[in-house]
Design an enzyme around this catalytic site. Structure first.
Site, PDB file in Angstrom:
ATOM      1  N   ASN A  40      40.513  34.637  36.433  1.00 33.63           N
ATOM      2  CA  ASN A  40      41.147  36.001  36.795  1.00 33.63           C
ATOM      3  C   ASN A  40      41.469  36.789  36.267  1.00 33.63           C
ATOM      4  O   ASN A  40      41.838  37.945  36.562  1.00 33.63           O
ATOM      5  CB  ASN A  40      41.332  35.912  38.569  1.00 33.63           C
ATOM      6  CG  ASN A  40      40.594  35.455  39.433  1.00 33.63           C
ATOM      7  OD1 ASN A  40      40.963  35.133  40.590  1.00 33.63           O
ATOM      8  ND2 ASN A  40      39.452  35.606  38.883  1.00 33.63           N
ATOM      9  N   THR A  97      44.464  34.740  43.368  1.00 38.83           N
ATOM     10  CA  THR A  97      43.277  33.752  42.589  1.00 38.83           C
ATOM     11  C   THR A  97      42.255  34.412  43.713  1.00 38.83           C
ATOM     12  O   THR A  97      42.829  34.409  44.892  1.00 38.83           O
ATOM     13  CB  THR A  97      42.530  32.766  41.584  1.00 38.83           C
ATOM     14  OG1 THR A  97      42.948  31.906  42.694  1.00 38.83           O
ATOM     15  CG2 THR A  97      44.055  33.112  40.608  1.00 38.83           C
ATOM     16  N   CYS A  98      40.891  34.633  43.462  1.00 34.83           N
ATOM     17  CA  CYS A  98      39.436  34.920  44.302  1.00 34.83           C
ATOM     18  C   CYS A  98      39.712  33.172  44.369  1.00 34.83           C
ATOM     19  O   CYS A  98      37.945  33.581  45.158  1.00 34.83           O
ATOM     20  CB  CYS A  98      39.117  35.791  44.056  1.00 34.83           C
ATOM     21  SG  CYS A  98      37.605  35.788  42.134  1.00 34.83           S
ATOM     22  N   ASP A  99      40.262  32.432  44.705  1.00 35.10           N
ATOM     23  CA  ASP A  99      38.972  30.823  44.725  1.00 35.10           C
ATOM     24  C   ASP A  99      40.070  30.006  45.398  1.00 35.10           C
ATOM     25  O   ASP A  99      41.376  29.984  45.552  1.00 35.10           O
ATOM     26  CB  ASP A  99      39.765  29.850  42.938  1.00 35.10           C
ATOM     27  CG  ASP A  99      38.836  28.665  42.375  1.00 35.10           C
ATOM     28  OD1 ASP A  99      38.426  28.407  43.267  1.00 35.10           O
ATOM     29  OD2 ASP A  99      37.937  28.868  41.414  1.00 35.10           O
TER      30      ASP A  99
END
Length: 636
Positions: A548, A498-500
């Site tokens: 996401n 994920t982009c977290d």
């Protein structure tokens, strides 16, 4: 290199300590599963499971369910209660229920009910939708259906419908207004309900869920409210409907002493109510039976200091002693164990798709004419073993900070900054390798192991498949599924795709302690490196979100069978969510999306920027991606 054994791998990853007899490490270095507690000699090799999944075209990540483990856990808790009741000469019966909030997946509920049929094992619901599911599936007239949670008129009316259908549905009253509503509806429909009263316990639990017990608990009646409820039932000539006393002191109880205290308090209250003339038949001790996530057998939040046998014995003998002292009949015992039933049966299997480690950057750091003095200074620290490690570390940190400031002012070139950054990490690795027993205890130097650890990128979403690790710091065992006969040579932490920045696992089980990272094997180019996240069958399966837009994973349902190759067969494959499915869940119209992309492609074709055949291929590719997985695909 020192010899590495399976025993070393077991000591490091603790598979047997948390595996409850179901998981171990085989001689070939693969995880082994013995899912049937009646046939411990029947073992499944995880590598063979992965090979069959690959042959069936199942992509990682995936959930693997070993249904025999579910059945085993149902049998173990029921038979343990039966055997203990017999040996204790206890006069009541055990009639347990599974709380479906722990894992509401239909296949899980069906398997539990089927395994529990000989024991009249029932279900517990805590909401209207759960009640509707329970009404459809729990049709055993001898099994209980326990109804917890806050209730409205529809909820209570559904419960009365269940009584019409001949079900043993017990409505557990959480607040006095529910009792008033239930009595009114019972008179309206001329149906006698089965009523349970939930007591707020004076004893408080410990751990993450301790707030669910004590005077400030969210659910339940105080002793004064229970007495008022009894009087209210008498006034409405419905005291004969009061059949159960319920208490609950929290989930994942780690300390058996809290169980003993709660049983003593609950049994005493039960006896006093019976002496008041309340015709109670059941004592519901609630949930809380813990599992040993970290294998430490301690009172930490992720463990327990007791066995299932000890838990059951303390319940049975504790209730018997109080009831004998108070001279009241032994009640039928109910428990609502969910975590202990489901946690072990499910694991998330995924592959490592990459590595992030700034110390492994390959960049030419050879000296050049006219280079800045900061570059030369940093180079001198490489291999400078005559300096104390702390001095080298301090100098390296100072040079890097000076370089950073110089780069911002335009004094250093980008190549010089790249060299300094690369040599900084080379120096830290060199310092770490030079540490001895004395210098490794210096705080900054001792932290180098964590600083230098790689991040392995796992093809999964923490928010979808391990929500509790992020939300409440739940500890879940993570282990390589193969190569366990090889010595792991790198320390890593696991990050998802994920982009977290929160998409990572923060704590790991290592030997007899909890670490910020864990040893794993170097990635071999062109080879898959499968890892497993274990004990995910309780809560994790049903708590995932759409962060996401990563959807639910594919599921593989496995049964053991002596006569099948590898002693198992895949009974069912449940496809994971496609990109199209998760987008539609978020109110996107994927037909419209495909049409708009095609329209844009056609526009480029008319302008001459795309050939017609190429445009068709791009349109088809977009539509295939909509129908495909939300996760990274295996390289072909």
């Amino acid at each position: 290199m020192s010899q590495w054994s399976i025993e070393d791998a077991e000591e490091l990853y603790g598979v047997k300590r948390w595996g409850a007899g179901y998981f171990s490490i085989g001689d070939h270095g693969n995880i082994q599963i013995s899912p049937n507690h009646r046939k411990p000699e029947v073992s499944i090799d995880m590598q063979e499971v992965l090979d069959e999944m690959k042959a069936e075209g199942i992509e990682f990540p995936a959930v693997i369910r070993f249904h025999d483990i579910l059945r085993s856990q149902v049998e173990i808790i029921n038979e343990t209660f039966r055997e203990t009741i017999t040996s204790a000469e206890y006069e009541g019966h055990y009639v347990g229920v599974y709380p479906i909030k722990v894992n509401q997946m239909r296949e899980v509920v069906e398997e539990i009910l089927d395994a529990g049929e000989p024991y009249n094992y029932g279900l517990e619901a805590g909401s209207k939708p759960e009640l509707m599911a329970v009404m459809a599936y729990n049709d055993n007239p001898e099994a209980l259906t326990i109804l917890n949670g806050y209730k409205d008129e529809d909820y209570l009316t559904l419960a009365l419908l269940g009584r019409h259908l001949g079900r043993r549905m017990i409505v557990v009253v959480e607040k006095f207004s529910e009792l008033e509503m239930l009595v009114r509806l019972a008179k309206k429909f001329k149906i006698d309900p089965l009523i349970g009263l939930r007591s707020k316990m004076m004893v408080r639990s410990t751990g993450k869920w301790s707030s669910s017990s004590g005077d400030r608990a969210k659910f339940g009646l105080s002793i004064a409210e229970i007495v008022n409820a009894i009087e209210y039932l008498k006034e409405n000539e419905m005291l004969h409907c009061a059949k159960l006393l319920h208490f609950h002191i929290g989930s994942q109880i780690s300390d058996i002493r809290k169980v003993k205290e709660a049983v003593t308090e609950g049994a005493r209250l039960y006896a006093k109510l019976v002496q008041m003339g309340v015709p109670l038949e059941y004592l519901d001790i609630g949930g809380g039976l813990g599992i040993d996530y970290d294998g430490s057998s301690t009172t930490t939040d992720s463990s327990r200091n007791y066995s299932t046998e000890e838990y059951v014995a303390d319940v049975v003998y504790g209730v018997k002693q109080i009831c004998d002292l108070e001279k009241v009949a032994h009640p039928n015992l109910v428990s609502e164990s969910g975590r202990a039933i489901t946690a072990h049966h499910s694991l998330v299997v995924t592959n490592v798709v990459g590595e992030v480690n700034p110390s492994s950057t390959d960049f030419d750091v050879e000296p050049e004419k006219g280079e800045h003095v900061l570059v030369s200074n940093m180079r001198e620290l490489i291999g400078a073993n005559d300096l104390h490690p702390q001095e080298r570390f301090n100098d390296a940190a100072a040079y890097k900070q000076s370089a950073y400031e110089a780069f911002k002012l335009g004094i250093l070139t980008i190549r010089e900054m790249a060299k300094i950054d690369t040599m900084y990490w080379m120096t830290l690795k060199d310092i770490h390798q030079s540490l001895d027993e004395e210098t490794s205890h210096i705080q900054e130097l001792g932290e180098l192991e964590d600083t230098l650890a790689s991040q392995y990128l796992a093809n999964m979403s923490i928010f979808q498949s391990a929500a509790d690790t992020w939300a409440i710091g739940q500890l879940l065992p993570i282990v390589p599924l193969t190569r366990l006969n090889e010595k792991p040579s790198v320390r890593v932490s696991i990050a998802d795709i994920t982009c977290d920045s929160d998409g990572k696992i923060g704590k790991y089980i290592e030997s007899n302690h909890i670490s910020d990272n864990i040893p794993m094997h170097k990635l071999n180019k062109g080879e898959s490196y499968p890892i497993g996240m274990f004990l995910t069958g309780a809560y994790q399966d049903v708590m995932g979100d759409m962060h996401n837009l990563f959807g639910r994973l594919a599921e593989v349902h496995i049964f053991s069978h002596d006569d099948e190759p590898g002693a198992f067969y895949i009974e069912e494959i449940v496809p994971g969510h496609s990109a199209e499915k998760v987008l539609e869940t978020m109110q996107y119209n994927t037909d419209y999306m495909a049409k708009m992309v095609k329209k844009s492609v056609d526009k480029q074709i008319r302008k001459g920027n795309l050939a017609p055949r190429e445009g068709v291929r791009w349109t088809d590719f977009y539509e295939r991606c909509l129908a495909g997985t939300t996760y990274l695909r295996h390289e072909k």
